[in-house]
Each structure stands twice: as structure tokens, then as C-alpha cells.
Motif scaffolding. Structure first.
Motif, PDB file in Angstrom:
ATOM      1  N   VAL A   1      41.535  42.985  38.276  1.00 38.89           N
ATOM      2  CA  VAL A   1      41.086  41.502  37.915  1.00 38.89           C
ATOM      3  C   VAL A   1      40.524  40.617  38.738  1.00 38.89           C
ATOM      4  O   VAL A   1      39.735  39.766  38.365  1.00 38.89           O
ATOM      5  N   ARG A   2      40.789  40.565  40.206  1.00 42.44           N
ATOM      6  CA  ARG A   2      39.863  39.672  41.078  1.00 42.44           C
ATOM      7  C   ARG A   2      38.547  40.096  40.967  1.00 42.44           C
ATOM      8  O   ARG A   2      37.732  39.252  40.912  1.00 42.44           O
ATOM      9  N   GLY A   3      38.054  41.483  40.692  1.00 41.28           N
ATOM     10  CA  GLY A   3      36.603  41.776  40.619  1.00 41.28           C
ATOM     11  C   GLY A   3      36.243  41.121  39.428  1.00 41.28           C
ATOM     12  O   GLY A   3      34.967  40.660  39.352  1.00 41.28           O
ATOM     13  N   LEU A   4      36.778  41.240  38.199  1.00 38.98           N
ATOM     14  CA  LEU A   4      36.359  40.649  36.857  1.00 38.98           C
ATOM     15  C   LEU A   4      36.197  39.118  37.289  1.00 38.98           C
ATOM     16  O   LEU A   4      35.037  38.519  36.736  1.00 38.98           O
ATOM     17  N   LEU A   5      37.016  38.524  37.850  1.00 42.56           N
ATOM     18  CA  LEU A   5      37.008  37.032  37.886  1.00 42.56           C
ATOM     19  C   LEU A   5      35.620  36.653  38.749  1.00 42.56           C
ATOM     20  O   LEU A   5      34.822  35.780  38.494  1.00 42.56           O
ATOM     21  N   ALA A   6      35.451  37.465  39.711  1.00 43.08           N
ATOM     22  CA  ALA A   6      34.102  37.176  40.691  1.00 43.08           C
ATOM     23  C   ALA A   6      33.000  37.567  39.919  1.00 43.08           C
ATOM     24  O   ALA A   6      32.091  36.756  39.812  1.00 43.08           O
ATOM     25  N   GLU A   7      32.813  38.391  38.921  1.00 43.77           N
ATOM     26  CA  GLU A   7      31.838  38.850  37.881  1.00 43.77           C
ATOM     27  C   GLU A   7      31.353  37.707  37.283  1.00 43.77           C
ATOM     28  O   GLU A   7      30.194  37.280  36.946  1.00 43.77           O
ATOM     29  N   HIS A   8      32.420  36.822  36.722  1.00 43.00           N
ATOM     30  CA  HIS A   8      32.418  35.882  35.711  1.00 43.00           C
ATOM     31  C   HIS A   8      32.194  34.526  36.272  1.00 43.00           C
ATOM     32  O   HIS A   8      32.238  33.470  35.624  1.00 43.00           O
ATOM     33  N   GLY A   9      32.276  34.435  37.594  1.00 41.67           N
ATOM     34  CA  GLY A   9      32.243  33.263  38.429  1.00 41.67           C
ATOM     35  C   GLY A   9      33.451  32.383  38.354  1.00 41.67           C
ATOM     36  O   GLY A   9      33.273  31.157  38.500  1.00 41.67           O
ATOM     37  N   LEU A  10      34.602  32.891  37.903  1.00 40.00           N
ATOM     38  CA  LEU A  10      35.907  32.079  37.651  1.00 40.00           C
ATOM     39  C   LEU A  10      36.474  32.035  39.084  1.00 40.00           C
ATOM     40  O   LEU A  10      37.741  32.530  39.350  1.00 40.00           O
ATOM     41  N   SER A  11      36.102  31.212  40.031  1.00 37.11           N
ATOM     42  CA  SER A  11      36.604  31.262  41.339  1.00 37.11           C
ATOM     43  C   SER A  11      37.771  30.438  41.284  1.00 37.11           C
ATOM     44  O   SER A  11      38.652  30.595  42.561  1.00 37.11           O
ATOM     45  N   SER A  12      38.140  29.563  40.547  1.00 41.55           N
ATOM     46  CA  SER A  12      39.434  28.700  40.389  1.00 41.55           C
ATOM     47  C   SER A  12      40.391  29.439  39.844  1.00 41.55           C
ATOM     48  O   SER A  12      41.454  28.721  40.252  1.00 41.55           O
ATOM     49  N   VAL A  13      40.465  30.418  39.481  1.00 44.97           N
ATOM     50  CA  VAL A  13      41.598  31.182  39.228  1.00 44.97           C
ATOM     51  C   VAL A  13      42.112  32.079  40.300  1.00 44.97           C
ATOM     52  O   VAL A  13      41.428  32.770  40.982  1.00 44.97           O
ATOM     53  N   GLU A  14      43.520  31.905  40.656  1.00 48.72           N
ATOM     54  CA  GLU A  14      44.101  32.370  41.631  1.00 48.72           C
ATOM     55  C   GLU A  14      44.964  33.754  41.259  1.00 48.72           C
ATOM     56  O   GLU A  14      45.802  33.435  40.230  1.00 48.72           O
ATOM     57  N   VAL A  15      44.970  34.728  41.749  1.00 56.56           N
ATOM     58  CA  VAL A  15      45.644  35.837  41.469  1.00 56.56           C
ATOM     59  C   VAL A  15      46.511  36.100  42.572  1.00 56.56           C
ATOM     60  O   VAL A  15      46.040  36.725  43.791  1.00 56.56           O
ATOM     61  N   ARG A  16      47.584  36.357  42.337  1.00 57.76           N
ATOM     62  CA  ARG A  16      48.462  36.476  43.440  1.00 57.76           C
ATOM     63  C   ARG A  16      49.237  37.761  43.340  1.00 57.76           C
ATOM     64  O   ARG A  16      49.971  38.264  42.207  1.00 57.76           O
ATOM     65  N   GLN A  17      49.227  38.725  44.205  1.00 56.30           N
ATOM     66  CA  GLN A  17      50.028  39.905  44.505  1.00 56.30           C
ATOM     67  C   GLN A  17      51.456  39.643  44.989  1.00 56.30           C
ATOM     68  O   GLN A  17      51.468  39.288  46.156  1.00 56.30           O
ATOM     69  N   VAL A  18      52.375  39.662  44.185  1.00 55.00           N
ATOM     70  CA  VAL A  18      53.739  39.522  44.668  1.00 55.00           C
ATOM     71  C   VAL A  18      54.446  40.653  44.489  1.00 55.00           C
ATOM     72  O   VAL A  18      54.603  41.411  43.382  1.00 55.00           O
ATOM     73  N   ALA A  19      55.046  41.104  45.640  1.00 58.28           N
ATOM     74  CA  ALA A  19      55.770  42.478  45.690  1.00 58.28           C
ATOM     75  C   ALA A  19      57.199  42.365  44.734  1.00 58.28           C
ATOM     76  O   ALA A  19      57.594  41.080  44.505  1.00 58.28           O
ATOM     77  N   PRO A  20      57.611  43.357  44.090  1.00 60.23           N
ATOM     78  CA  PRO A  20      58.821  43.342  43.392  1.00 60.23           C
ATOM     79  C   PRO A  20      60.145  43.132  44.279  1.00 60.23           C
ATOM     80  O   PRO A  20      60.122  43.596  45.525  1.00 60.23           O
ATOM     81  N   ALA A  21      61.166  42.532  43.939  1.00 56.55           N
ATOM     82  CA  ALA A  21      62.304  42.405  44.603  1.00 56.55           C
ATOM     83  C   ALA A  21      63.563  42.381  43.574  1.00 56.55           C
ATOM     84  O   ALA A  21      63.207  41.903  42.477  1.00 56.55           O
ATOM     85  N   GLU A  22      64.786  42.383  44.034  1.00 55.17           N
ATOM     86  CA  GLU A  22      65.887  42.231  43.097  1.00 55.17           C
ATOM     87  C   GLU A  22      66.151  40.844  43.096  1.00 55.17           C
ATOM     88  O   GLU A  22      66.036  39.958  43.946  1.00 55.17           O
ATOM     89  N   LEU A  23      66.794  40.491  41.845  1.00 58.61           N
ATOM     90  CA  LEU A  23      67.293  38.979  41.669  1.00 58.61           C
ATOM     91  C   LEU A  23      68.334  39.202  41.059  1.00 58.61           C
ATOM     92  O   LEU A  23      68.536  39.851  39.843  1.00 58.61           O
ATOM     93  N   GLU A  24      69.316  38.274  41.521  1.00 53.83           N
ATOM     94  CA  GLU A  24      70.634  37.840  40.669  1.00 53.83           C
ATOM     95  C   GLU A  24      70.424  37.016  39.591  1.00 53.83           C
ATOM     96  O   GLU A  24      69.964  35.710  39.752  1.00 53.83           O
ATOM     97  N   VAL A  25      70.670  37.318  38.415  1.00 58.72           N
ATOM     98  CA  VAL A  25      70.562  36.417  37.102  1.00 58.72           C
ATOM     99  C   VAL A  25      71.545  36.675  36.120  1.00 58.72           C
ATOM    100  O   VAL A  25      72.133  37.664  35.795  1.00 58.72           O
ATOM    101  N   GLU A  26      72.692  35.751  36.173  1.00 59.46           N
ATOM    102  CA  GLU A  26      73.709  35.337  35.410  1.00 59.46           C
ATOM    103  C   GLU A  26      74.748  36.769  35.794  1.00 59.46           C
ATOM    104  O   GLU A  26      75.319  37.447  35.093  1.00 59.46           O
ATOM    105  N   GLY A  27      75.060  37.084  36.842  1.00 60.23           N
ATOM    106  CA  GLY A  27      75.647  38.091  37.546  1.00 60.23           C
ATOM    107  C   GLY A  27      75.339  39.335  37.536  1.00 60.23           C
ATOM    108  O   GLY A  27      76.209  40.391  37.712  1.00 60.23           O
ATOM    109  N   ARG A  28      73.906  39.610  37.282  1.00 57.50           N
ATOM    110  CA  ARG A  28      73.412  41.013  36.978  1.00 57.50           C
ATOM    111  C   ARG A  28      72.253  41.122  37.903  1.00 57.50           C
ATOM    112  O   ARG A  28      71.664  39.774  38.066  1.00 57.50           O
ATOM    113  N   THR A  29      71.938  42.255  38.485  1.00 58.79           N
ATOM    114  CA  THR A  29      70.813  42.449  39.515  1.00 58.79           C
ATOM    115  C   THR A  29      69.795  43.046  38.580  1.00 58.79           C
ATOM    116  O   THR A  29      69.790  43.989  37.849  1.00 58.79           O
ATOM    117  N   VAL A  30      68.477  42.164  38.804  1.00 60.81           N
ATOM    118  CA  VAL A  30      67.390  42.945  37.918  1.00 60.81           C
ATOM    119  C   VAL A  30      66.229  42.898  38.771  1.00 60.81           C
ATOM    120  O   VAL A  30      66.024  42.189  39.824  1.00 60.81           O
TER     121      VAL A  30
END
Length: 320
Positions: free
Chosen positions: A203-232
Motif C-alpha cells: 500500500v505504501r508503494g501504491l500511495l507513492a505511485e499516486h502521489g498521495l504523500s499525506s496518507v499515513e500507513v502505520r504498521q502496528v503489531a498485534p497484541a492481546e487486549l482485554e475487552v469486557e472480561g475476555r481477551t482478544v
């Protein structure tokens, strides 16, 4: 009786003319002949008994053989019946499969073909509308599996209509490029979050081809999260700092790391970071019920073109 008397008289008359030696021999021979007759009778009786025993044994052996043959035949019959029943069931299944295939063919050649043509016409119309709304500077990426032109049209439509200041998209792909073009005219900021390094690089390569430099793509590692007493499994929350006053939140369940109900963890983390009057766009019907004393209160404002739905009144209890 008369004959016996005559026979006795004849024997006596004849013995009168015998000598002493002849009489003695006769006396010896007669008992011996009588004894041999008894022996012969005993031997004959023994032979009869032996033959009877042999015949009885042969008869029992024949009966046993008949029983074994009957058991073998019955077992063979059971096997044949089982094989026939199995083949009958298999033939029934094949008949049902053929019937269903014929029914599907009839639907495709009848109303099914009409429905398919209608869906294809809708996708073609959506594609024309997309290129009327967006003027690309490079070849646009294909929609990809599970993403149709009507889906992209829904995203572009809501972005162009709402003109959000900050848009956060959970999951990046071809839709990121289309959203980037839709927001570029209004000066809006787009942050796409994804856990897949390969997808982020493409996606970063596509954005560069189209000149959409204002779009930010963050790679965020997965992690466990507690939601309503359960882990996802979700994104690492610490890597989402700075994302506040979100005007438009897009949740793509097909690209989220969580396997089920990706909307719940998204609202749990980002719900209180939404700006006043913000909207949430999700590609599934929400399954989060309203709660007393806070929580999520979601209502479907409208169905967008494609698979998306726009939600309003998205509120989370506590920011993470």
C-alpha cells in the motif's frame, strides 16, 4: 413235523451203514461246523456294527458340512445385502447431488442468470461512478478479493460527503488509495493501520505511485487486549497514540487481526477518541448492545453502497 421225522429216519438209516471211524469223524465235524457258523455269525454281526458306525460318522460329517455351508451362505447373503444397501445409499446421494446441480443450473439459466447480470450491471455502474468522482494519477489497484466496486463507492461517497478532518481506517488495501483521493480534495488526513507487513509495504508503494504523500500507513503489531472480561487479538494500543478527534472511523473486519466482532475492540480503544458528530463505517451489522451507565450505543444510520453501514452515537466508556 412229518418231514423232520422222515429226515431223521433217513439219517439214521444211512448212519447204520457207516464205520466206527466214519461215525467219529462225523461226530467231530458236525460240532465244528456248528461252531464255525456261530463264529461267522459273530463276525458278520461285528461287520454290520462297524459299517453302521462308519455310516453314522459319515452322516454326522455330512450334517456338519451342511451346517457350515449354510452358515457360509447366510454370511455371504448378509454381505451381499449390506453391499447392495451401501450402493443404494450412494446412488441416492449421487442422485441428490445431480438433482441439486440441475436445480442450480436451472436457476443460473433462469432467474439466477438474471440476478447475476443485475449484480454485474451494478458493479459496472459503481465503477463508472468511482472514476467520475476520482481522477487517478496512476493505474488504480484492483478491488481485491471480497471487495467490489460498490464497496469502494460506499467509502468514497461517505468520505466526500462528510469531509472529515481525520479518518482512521483499521486495515489497509486498495480501498486506502481510493479513500486517499476522496479526502485529498478536502484536505482531510487519513491514517491507515494494519498489522501485516507485506500489505503495508504494497500500500505504501501504491500511495507513492499516486502521489498521495499525506496518507499515513502505520504498521502496528498485534497484541492481546482485554475487552469486557475476555481477551482478544487486536492492535498494540500504545502504537495508536496521537489518534484523537477522529471524524470518521472505518473498521474492515476482513483485514482486522481479531477473528470475530472487530467492532467491539475498535470502539473499546477508539470510541472516546471520536469527535462530536463522528461516524463509524463497518462492513458488518453491529452486535454491540446499548448498556446502562455508559458503554456502546450504536444505531445504523444508513446502509451505504456495497457492504458498508454507517453508524452513529458510538461512545466508549473509558479510553485506553
Amino acid at each position: 413235523m412229518t418231514r423232520l421225522r422222515r429226515l431223521a429216519r433217513a439219517v439214521v438209516r444211512r448212519t447204520r451203514g457207516l464205520s466206527r471211524w466214519q461215525l467219529a469223524g462225523l461226530i467231530v465235524i458236525v460240532p465244528l461246523a456248528l461252531g464255525l457258523g456261530q463264529v461267522a455269525a459273530v463276525v458278520a454281526l461285528a461287520a454290520v456294527l462297524y459299517l453302521s458306525h462308519r455310516i453314522g460318522g459319515a452322516n454326522r460329517a455330512n450334517q456338519e458340512a451342511v451346517r457350515e455351508l449354510r452358515a457360509t451362505v447366510e454370511q455371504l447373503q448378509r454381505r451381499v445385502i449390506a453391499a447392495v444397501e451401501k450402493e443404494r445409499l450412494a446412488a441416492g446421494d449421487r442422485h441428490q447431488e445431480v438433482t441439486e446441480a440441475m436445480a442450480r443450473t436451472e436457476r443460473l439459466t433462469g432467474r439466477g442468470a438474471e440476478l447475476l447480470l443485475r449484480e454485474q450491471r451494478q458493479e459496472i455502474e459503481a465503477l463508472f461512478q468511482l472514476f467520475q468522482a476520482v481522477t487517478p494519477r496512476a493505474p488504480m489497484p484492483t478491488a481485491g478479493p471480497g471487495l467490489q466496486p460498490t464497496d469502494l463507492l460506499g467509502l468514497v461517497h461517505v468520505a466526500s460527503e462528510r469531509r472529515p478532518g481525520l479518518t482512521v481506517a483499521l486495515g489497509c488495501g486498495p480501498a486506502t488509495v481510493w479513500l486517499g483521493y476522496a479526502l485529498a480534495g478536502s484536505g482531510g488526513r487519513l491514517v491507515a493501520v494494519d498489522h501485516d507487513a507485506g500489505r503495508v509495504s504494497v500500500v505504501r508503494g501504491l500511495l507513492a505511485e499516486h502521489g498521495l504523500s499525506s496518507v499515513e500507513v502505520r504498521q502496528v503489531a498485534p497484541a492481546e487486549l482485554e475487552v469486557e472480561g475476555r481477551t482478544v487479538d487486536w492492535y498494540d494500543v500504545e502504537q495508536l497514540d496521537g489518534l484523537t478527534d477522529i471524524d470518521l472511523l472505518v473498521v474492515d473486519s476482513a483485514l482486522a487481526p481479531v477473528a470475530a466482532e472487530p467492532l467491539a475492540p475498535a470502539l473499546h480503544v477508539l470510541g472516546r477518541r471520536l469527535a462530536v458528530g463522528a461516524a463509524v463505517v463497518v462492513d458488518e451489522e453491529p452486535r454491540v448492545a446499548p448498556r446502562q451507565g455508559g458503554g456502546f450505543g450504536l444505531t445504523v444510520r444508513r446502509r451505504l453502497p456495497g457492504r458498508w453501514a454507517e453508524l452513529t452515537q458510538a461512545v466508549a466508556t473509558t479510553p485506553v
